[in-house]
Write a protein that holds these residues in place. Structure first.
Motif, PDB file in Angstrom:
ATOM      1  N   CYS A   1      52.959  70.688  24.690  1.00 35.98           N
ATOM      2  CA  CYS A   1      52.141  70.251  23.667  1.00 35.98           C
ATOM      3  C   CYS A   1      52.879  69.000  23.022  1.00 35.98           C
ATOM      4  O   CYS A   1      53.599  69.260  22.658  1.00 35.98           O
ATOM      5  CB  CYS A   1      51.786  71.257  22.967  1.00 35.98           C
ATOM      6  N   ALA A   2      51.924  68.048  23.793  1.00 37.54           N
ATOM      7  CA  ALA A   2      52.284  66.536  22.463  1.00 37.54           C
ATOM      8  C   ALA A   2      51.950  65.916  22.058  1.00 37.54           C
ATOM      9  O   ALA A   2      50.910  66.233  21.212  1.00 37.54           O
ATOM     10  CB  ALA A   2      52.560  65.288  23.301  1.00 37.54           C
ATOM     11  N   ALA A   3      52.605  65.871  20.043  1.00 37.46           N
ATOM     12  CA  ALA A   3      51.697  66.114  19.110  1.00 37.46           C
ATOM     13  C   ALA A   3      52.190  64.565  18.256  1.00 37.46           C
ATOM     14  O   ALA A   3      53.544  63.909  18.175  1.00 37.46           O
ATOM     15  CB  ALA A   3      52.850  66.624  17.987  1.00 37.46           C
ATOM     16  N   SER A   4      51.466  64.047  17.832  1.00 36.55           N
ATOM     17  CA  SER A   4      51.499  62.471  17.592  1.00 36.55           C
ATOM     18  C   SER A   4      51.406  63.292  15.942  1.00 36.55           C
ATOM     19  O   SER A   4      51.380  63.950  15.413  1.00 36.55           O
ATOM     20  CB  SER A   4      49.867  61.944  17.160  1.00 36.55           C
ATOM     21  N   GLY A   5      51.954  62.058  14.968  1.00 34.86           N
ATOM     22  CA  GLY A   5      52.043  62.101  14.092  1.00 34.86           C
ATOM     23  C   GLY A   5      53.744  62.153  13.490  1.00 34.86           C
ATOM     24  O   GLY A   5      54.721  62.441  14.313  1.00 34.86           O
ATOM     25  N   ARG A   6      53.798  61.267  12.400  1.00 31.67           N
ATOM     26  CA  ARG A   6      55.874  61.040  11.994  1.00 31.67           C
ATOM     27  C   ARG A   6      56.567  62.290  11.768  1.00 31.67           C
ATOM     28  O   ARG A   6      57.809  62.197  11.321  1.00 31.67           O
ATOM     29  CB  ARG A   6      55.404  60.157  11.213  1.00 31.67           C
ATOM     30  N   THR A   7      55.254  63.114  11.204  1.00 37.44           N
ATOM     31  CA  THR A   7      56.343  64.401  10.587  1.00 37.44           C
ATOM     32  C   THR A   7      55.899  65.530  11.313  1.00 37.44           C
ATOM     33  O   THR A   7      56.200  67.154  10.972  1.00 37.44           O
ATOM     34  CB  THR A   7      55.723  64.993   8.783  1.00 37.44           C
TER      35      THR A   7
ATOM     36  N   ASN B   1      62.188  68.427  18.884  1.00 37.36           N
ATOM     37  CA  ASN B   1      61.384  67.621  17.304  1.00 37.36           C
ATOM     38  C   ASN B   1      61.628  65.736  17.413  1.00 37.36           C
ATOM     39  O   ASN B   1      60.909  65.266  17.585  1.00 37.36           O
ATOM     40  CB  ASN B   1      62.173  68.150  16.109  1.00 37.36           C
ATOM     41  N   ALA B   2      62.598  66.050  18.303  1.00 35.67           N
ATOM     42  CA  ALA B   2      62.682  64.662  19.174  1.00 35.67           C
ATOM     43  C   ALA B   2      61.540  63.943  19.837  1.00 35.67           C
ATOM     44  O   ALA B   2      61.374  63.025  19.541  1.00 35.67           O
ATOM     45  CB  ALA B   2      64.362  64.353  19.238  1.00 35.67           C
ATOM     46  N   LYS B   3      61.251  64.958  20.104  1.00 37.60           N
ATOM     47  CA  LYS B   3      60.067  64.403  21.781  1.00 37.60           C
ATOM     48  C   LYS B   3      58.114  65.006  20.919  1.00 37.60           C
ATOM     49  O   LYS B   3      57.528  64.552  21.720  1.00 37.60           O
ATOM     50  CB  LYS B   3      59.901  64.972  22.990  1.00 37.60           C
ATOM     51  N   ASN B   4      58.897  65.378  19.911  1.00 32.94           N
ATOM     52  CA  ASN B   4      56.898  66.091  19.573  1.00 32.94           C
ATOM     53  C   ASN B   4      56.585  66.242  20.163  1.00 32.94           C
ATOM     54  O   ASN B   4      55.240  66.872  20.327  1.00 32.94           O
ATOM     55  CB  ASN B   4      56.477  64.283  18.465  1.00 32.94           C
ATOM     56  N   THR B   5      57.339  67.269  20.922  1.00 33.12           N
ATOM     57  CA  THR B   5      56.645  68.457  22.044  1.00 33.12           C
ATOM     58  C   THR B   5      57.219  69.952  21.452  1.00 33.12           C
ATOM     59  O   THR B   5      58.163  70.119  21.083  1.00 33.12           O
ATOM     60  CB  THR B   5      57.151  67.970  23.724  1.00 33.12           C
ATOM     61  N   VAL B   6      55.967  70.775  21.522  1.00 32.83           N
ATOM     62  CA  VAL B   6      56.388  71.838  22.022  1.00 32.83           C
ATOM     63  C   VAL B   6      56.186  72.356  23.154  1.00 32.83           C
ATOM     64  O   VAL B   6      55.197  72.590  23.981  1.00 32.83           O
ATOM     65  CB  VAL B   6      55.458  72.910  21.111  1.00 32.83           C
ATOM     66  N   TYR B   7      56.943  73.441  23.700  1.00 33.11           N
ATOM     67  CA  TYR B   7      57.035  73.769  24.957  1.00 33.11           C
ATOM     68  C   TYR B   7      57.014  75.721  24.823  1.00 33.11           C
ATOM     69  O   TYR B   7      56.475  76.210  23.793  1.00 33.11           O
ATOM     70  CB  TYR B   7      58.519  73.603  25.971  1.00 33.11           C
TER      71      TYR B   7
END
Length: 124
Positions: free
Chosen positions: A22-28, A74-80
């Motif tokens: 799951c790739a997320a946009s957003g800086r936070t 968090n560096a890739k804004n991704t959860v697996y």
């Protein structure tokens, strides 16, 4: 605003494995708790797994504990979601969700943002 895009679903045989992303946009992104939910045909959406923003705390539904693993980068804004020993009962559309602030990980109402879902089908 946060946008979530799931990928990695597909068709697999019983006992097989899949890894959802799951790739997320957003800086936070690093401040969000992230969850995975699933919905099978004719059933309500149900909690699968969740992870706190730091990655230090994870939560699982009893039906997937020991078979599924949630993690985040968090560096890739991704959860697996690593799914092993898959069963036909795991067949569902899997949704990624993001929550800010206080959160009850297993409760859908905690999550403000949702992805469009990815289909996982486990054949017997």
């Amino acid at each position: 605003q946060v946008q979530l895009v799931e990928s990695g679903g597909g068709l697999v045989q019983t006992g097989g494995s899949l890894r959802l992303s799951c790739a997320a946009s957003g800086r936070t992104f690093s401040s969000y708790a992230m969850g995975w939910f699933r919905q099978a045909p004719g059933k309500e959406r149900e909690f699968v797994a969740a992870i706190r923003w730091s990655g230090g705390s994870t939560y699982y539904a009893a039906s997937v504990k020991g078979r599924f693993t949630i993690s985040r980068d968090n560096a890739k804004n991704t959860v697996y979601l690593q799914m092993n020993s898959l069963k036909p009962d795991d067949t569902a559309v899997y949704y990624c969700a993001a929550a800010v602030g206080a959160v009850v990980p297993q409760w859908m109402g905690s999550y403000e943002y949702w992805g469009q879902g990815t289909q996982v089908t486990v054949s017997s």
